[in-house]
Design an enzyme around this catalytic site. Structure first.
Site, PDB file in Angstrom:
ATOM      1  N   CYS A   1     -14.524  49.729  19.646  1.00 30.62           N
ATOM      2  CA  CYS A   1     -14.763  48.375  20.172  1.00 30.62           C
ATOM      3  C   CYS A   1     -15.272  47.422  19.091  1.00 30.62           C
ATOM      4  CB  CYS A   1     -15.761  48.416  21.314  1.00 30.62           C
ATOM      5  SG  CYS A   1     -15.250  49.503  22.639  1.00 30.62           S
TER       6      CYS A   1
ATOM      7  N   HIS B   1     -19.013  41.584  22.490  1.00 28.50           N
ATOM      8  CA  HIS B   1     -17.993  42.495  23.010  1.00 28.50           C
ATOM      9  C   HIS B   1     -18.105  42.520  24.531  1.00 28.50           C
ATOM     10  CE1 HIS B   1     -15.730  45.948  24.033  1.00 28.50           C
ATOM     11  NE2 HIS B   1     -16.748  46.788  24.108  1.00 28.50           N
TER      12      HIS B   1
ATOM     13  N   ASN C   1     -12.665  45.551  29.941  1.00 25.97           N
ATOM     14  CA  ASN C   1     -13.137  45.842  28.579  1.00 25.97           C
ATOM     15  C   ASN C   1     -11.947  46.318  27.751  1.00 25.97           C
ATOM     16  OD1 ASN C   1     -14.070  47.239  26.303  1.00 25.97           O
ATOM     17  ND2 ASN C   1     -15.886  48.037  27.327  1.00 25.97           N
TER      18      ASN C   1
HETATM   19  O1  UT7 Z   1     -16.946  49.381  25.176  1.00 25.84           O
HETATM   20  C1  UT7 Z   1     -17.675  50.372  24.558  1.00 25.84           C
HETATM   21  C2  UT7 Z   1     -19.112  50.320  24.911  1.00 25.84           C
HETATM   22  N1  UT7 Z   1     -19.231  50.595  26.319  1.00 25.84           N
HETATM   23  C3  UT7 Z   1     -20.219  50.100  26.994  1.00 25.84           C
HETATM   24  O2  UT7 Z   1     -21.025  49.374  26.461  1.00 25.84           O
HETATM   25  C4  UT7 Z   1     -20.347  50.517  28.453  1.00 25.84           C
HETATM   26  C5  UT7 Z   1     -21.789  50.771  28.760  1.00 25.84           C
HETATM   27  N2  UT7 Z   1     -22.040  51.313  30.070  1.00 25.84           N
HETATM   28  C6  UT7 Z   1     -21.829  50.679  31.236  1.00 25.84           C
HETATM   29  O3  UT7 Z   1     -21.234  49.633  31.263  1.00 25.84           O
HETATM   30  C7  UT7 Z   1     -22.452  51.272  32.484  1.00 25.84           C
HETATM   31  O4  UT7 Z   1     -23.189  52.416  32.117  1.00 25.84           O
HETATM   32  C8  UT7 Z   1     -21.446  51.650  33.606  1.00 25.84           C
HETATM   33  C9  UT7 Z   1     -20.878  50.375  34.229  1.00 25.84           C
HETATM   34  C10 UT7 Z   1     -20.339  52.508  33.027  1.00 25.84           C
HETATM   35  C11 UT7 Z   1     -22.152  52.427  34.717  1.00 25.84           C
HETATM   36  O5  UT7 Z   1     -23.238  51.671  35.219  1.00 25.84           O
HETATM   37  P1  UT7 Z   1     -24.706  52.329  35.309  1.00 25.84           P
HETATM   38  O6  UT7 Z   1     -25.567  51.304  35.910  1.00 25.84           O
HETATM   39  O7  UT7 Z   1     -25.073  52.839  33.949  1.00 25.84           O
HETATM   40  O8  UT7 Z   1     -24.460  53.518  36.330  1.00 25.84           O
HETATM   41  P2  UT7 Z   1     -24.874  55.063  36.220  1.00 25.84           P
HETATM   42  O9  UT7 Z   1     -23.896  55.792  35.389  1.00 25.84           O
HETATM   43  O10 UT7 Z   1     -26.322  55.171  35.870  1.00 25.84           O
HETATM   44  O11 UT7 Z   1     -24.699  55.548  37.726  1.00 25.84           O
HETATM   45  C12 UT7 Z   1     -25.492  55.003  38.780  1.00 25.84           C
HETATM   46  C13 UT7 Z   1     -25.038  55.572  40.106  1.00 25.84           C
HETATM   47  C14 UT7 Z   1     -24.990  57.102  40.124  1.00 25.84           C
HETATM   48  O12 UT7 Z   1     -25.338  57.501  41.441  1.00 25.84           O
HETATM   49  P3  UT7 Z   1     -26.827  57.989  41.800  1.00 25.84           P
HETATM   50  O13 UT7 Z   1     -27.078  59.164  40.904  1.00 25.84           O
HETATM   51  O14 UT7 Z   1     -27.708  56.824  41.513  1.00 25.84           O
HETATM   52  O15 UT7 Z   1     -26.734  58.328  43.242  1.00 25.84           O
HETATM   53  C15 UT7 Z   1     -23.534  57.422  39.877  1.00 25.84           C
HETATM   54  O16 UT7 Z   1     -23.131  58.654  40.439  1.00 25.84           O
HETATM   55  O17 UT7 Z   1     -23.704  55.151  40.393  1.00 25.84           O
HETATM   56  C16 UT7 Z   1     -22.845  56.298  40.600  1.00 25.84           C
HETATM   57  N3  UT7 Z   1     -21.535  55.980  40.011  1.00 25.84           N
HETATM   58  C17 UT7 Z   1     -20.570  55.340  40.669  1.00 25.84           C
HETATM   59  N4  UT7 Z   1     -20.502  54.879  41.925  1.00 25.84           N
HETATM   60  C18 UT7 Z   1     -19.371  54.255  42.290  1.00 25.84           C
HETATM   61  C19 UT7 Z   1     -21.119  56.235  38.750  1.00 25.84           C
HETATM   62  N5  UT7 Z   1     -19.868  55.741  38.578  1.00 25.84           N
HETATM   63  C20 UT7 Z   1     -19.504  55.194  39.753  1.00 25.84           C
HETATM   64  C21 UT7 Z   1     -18.364  54.527  40.188  1.00 25.84           C
HETATM   65  N6  UT7 Z   1     -18.332  54.071  41.455  1.00 25.84           N
HETATM   66  N7  UT7 Z   1     -17.298  54.328  39.372  1.00 25.84           N
END
Ligand code: UT7
Length: 333
Positions: A122, A258, A289
């Site tokens: 990225c 980004h 993205n």
């Molecule tokens: O481009 C390269 C660089 N990339 C980035 O900078 C991306 C950085 N990361 C992100 O943008 C975020 O971490 C995400 C958008 C990918 C995820 O958001 P988050 O707030 O970090 O979510 P998380 O992984 O901590 O998950 C939170 C909750 C979990 O459930 P519990 O344990 O709280 O019950 C996950 O199981 O959301 C759940 N979850 C989902 N729910 C619905 C994880 N993925 C999904 C999903 N749909 N796709």
């Protein structure tokens, strides 16, 4: 011992023209949620994405790059024969060799320009801009075409809830050339290989072949640690890029991070204490993205919509797999 001449180039470099290509297919959240047991509401809340652009069969890495480059060249007022170096930042050209840059240089009609690909995920476009600026100032090239392009749908697992809703396809191109005044500030860049595994191709190709199970080794991401790293560490890198360019927050017009996640953009803007007046790129909402393509796509859109105008001071910052990052202040073409 024979004396060598030392290369000399232009006093300064600048972006002379920008062009982009967005795939025609718009994919709303509703189309991706079922395969990953998600919802439109969750995706919008956690990432700010409402829809993304995914490439069709004809919209190849080369095709999108050439389309974006032709616009950039036209806006720079240059003929392809005036380009003497083509740098392509991508992780989704599906041949290990040769570099797609050589095919792009040929299709555009350059006169056998130097052409090569770089792999900085990225952060690739900002790496390319830094290199191009140095090439022009050192005399290695007069006009450099820098392309950030991805067709991430080729390496996405559409059933993976951690990546399927985020990543997308597109291309952005910039012509970098000589300038009377500084148009590209010093780069602040680096990497943290201790976090190598956070975003990566799942397996080494040799392991895939040895397993006999010929399934594409898709892109994987441990999103949350990347999110935390980007939200905090990258604001400091942005501030360093401003400091090294000698630009104060009061002199900054545009912020183009980004397009990784709308919440990361907001967290960075808060940490950097950006004044309300600074316009912020928010292209991710309907583009997704696009990794190496995201910064030029976002900046070009701001120019098209009047949020950035020629001569404005813009802070670019990009970060991703590696973890690798790069930031610089540029003057909007
Ligand atoms: O481009 C390269 C660089 N990339 C980035 O900078 C991306 C950085 N990361 C992100 O943008 C975020 O971490 C995400 C958008 C990918 C995820 O958001 P988050 O707030 O970090 O979510 P998380 O992984 O901590 O998950 C939170 C909750 C979990 O459930 P519990 O344990 O709280 O019950 C996950 O199981 O959301 C759940 N979850 C989902 N729910 C619905 C994880 N993925 C999904 C999903 N749909 N796709």
């Amino acid at each position: 011992m024979a004396g060598l001449t030392s290369p000399t180039g232009a006093p300064h470099a600048a972006i002379l023209g920008l062009g982009t290509y967005r795939p025609t297919r718009v994919v709303p959240n509703a189309e991706v949620v079922e395969a990953i047991d998600s919802s439109d509401e969750w995706i919008q809340q956690r990432s700010g994405i409402k829809s993304r652009r995914w490439a069709g069969p004809e919209e190849s890495v080369q095709m999108m790059s050439v389309a974006a480059s032709r616009i950039a060249l036209e806006r720079a007022g240059l003929d392809p024969r005036q380009i003497d170096c083509v740098v392509v930042a991508t992780v989704s050209h599906m041949l290990q060799t040769p570099a797609v840059a050589t095919a792009i240089a040929h299709e555009l009609g350059t006169e056998q320009a130097a052409a090569f690909d770089i792999s900085a995920a990225c952060a690739g476009f900002c790496h390319g801009i830094a290199m191009a600026s140095d090439f022009v100032r050192a005399g290695s090239a007069r006009h450099v075409l820098v392309i950030g392009v991805e067709r991430l749908t080729d390496i996405l697992d559409l059933n993976d809830r951690g990546t399927a809703f985020i990543f997308a396809d597109g291309a952005g191109a910039a012509v970098v050339g000589p300038s009377e005044t500084p148009g590209i500030g010093p780069v602040v860049w680096g990497s943290d290989g201790e976090q190598f595994d956070l975003i990566r191709q799942r397996e080494d190709w040799r392991d895939v072949i040895a397993s006999g199970d010929l399934v594409m080794p898709h892109l994987t991401m441990q999103g949350n640690p990347v999110f935390r790293w980007a939200s905090f560490a990258m604001a400091k890198v942005g501030q360093q890029a401003l400091d090294r360019a000698g630009v104060t927050l009061d002199e900054l017009d545009v912020f183009v991070p980004h397009q990784a996640n709308m919440r990361i953009t907001d967290a960075m803007a808060r940490s950097m204490k950006l004044p309300e007046r600074v316009r912020i790129a928010r292209d991710i909402a309907d583009q997704g993205n696009t990794s190496a393509a995201s910064v030029p796509l976002a900046l070009d859109r701001m120019i098209a919509e009047g949020d950035a105008k020629s001569g404005d001071t813009a802070l670019l910052i990009a970060f991703g797999a590696g973890l690798a990052y790069a930031a610089q202040v540029v003057v909007v073409p």
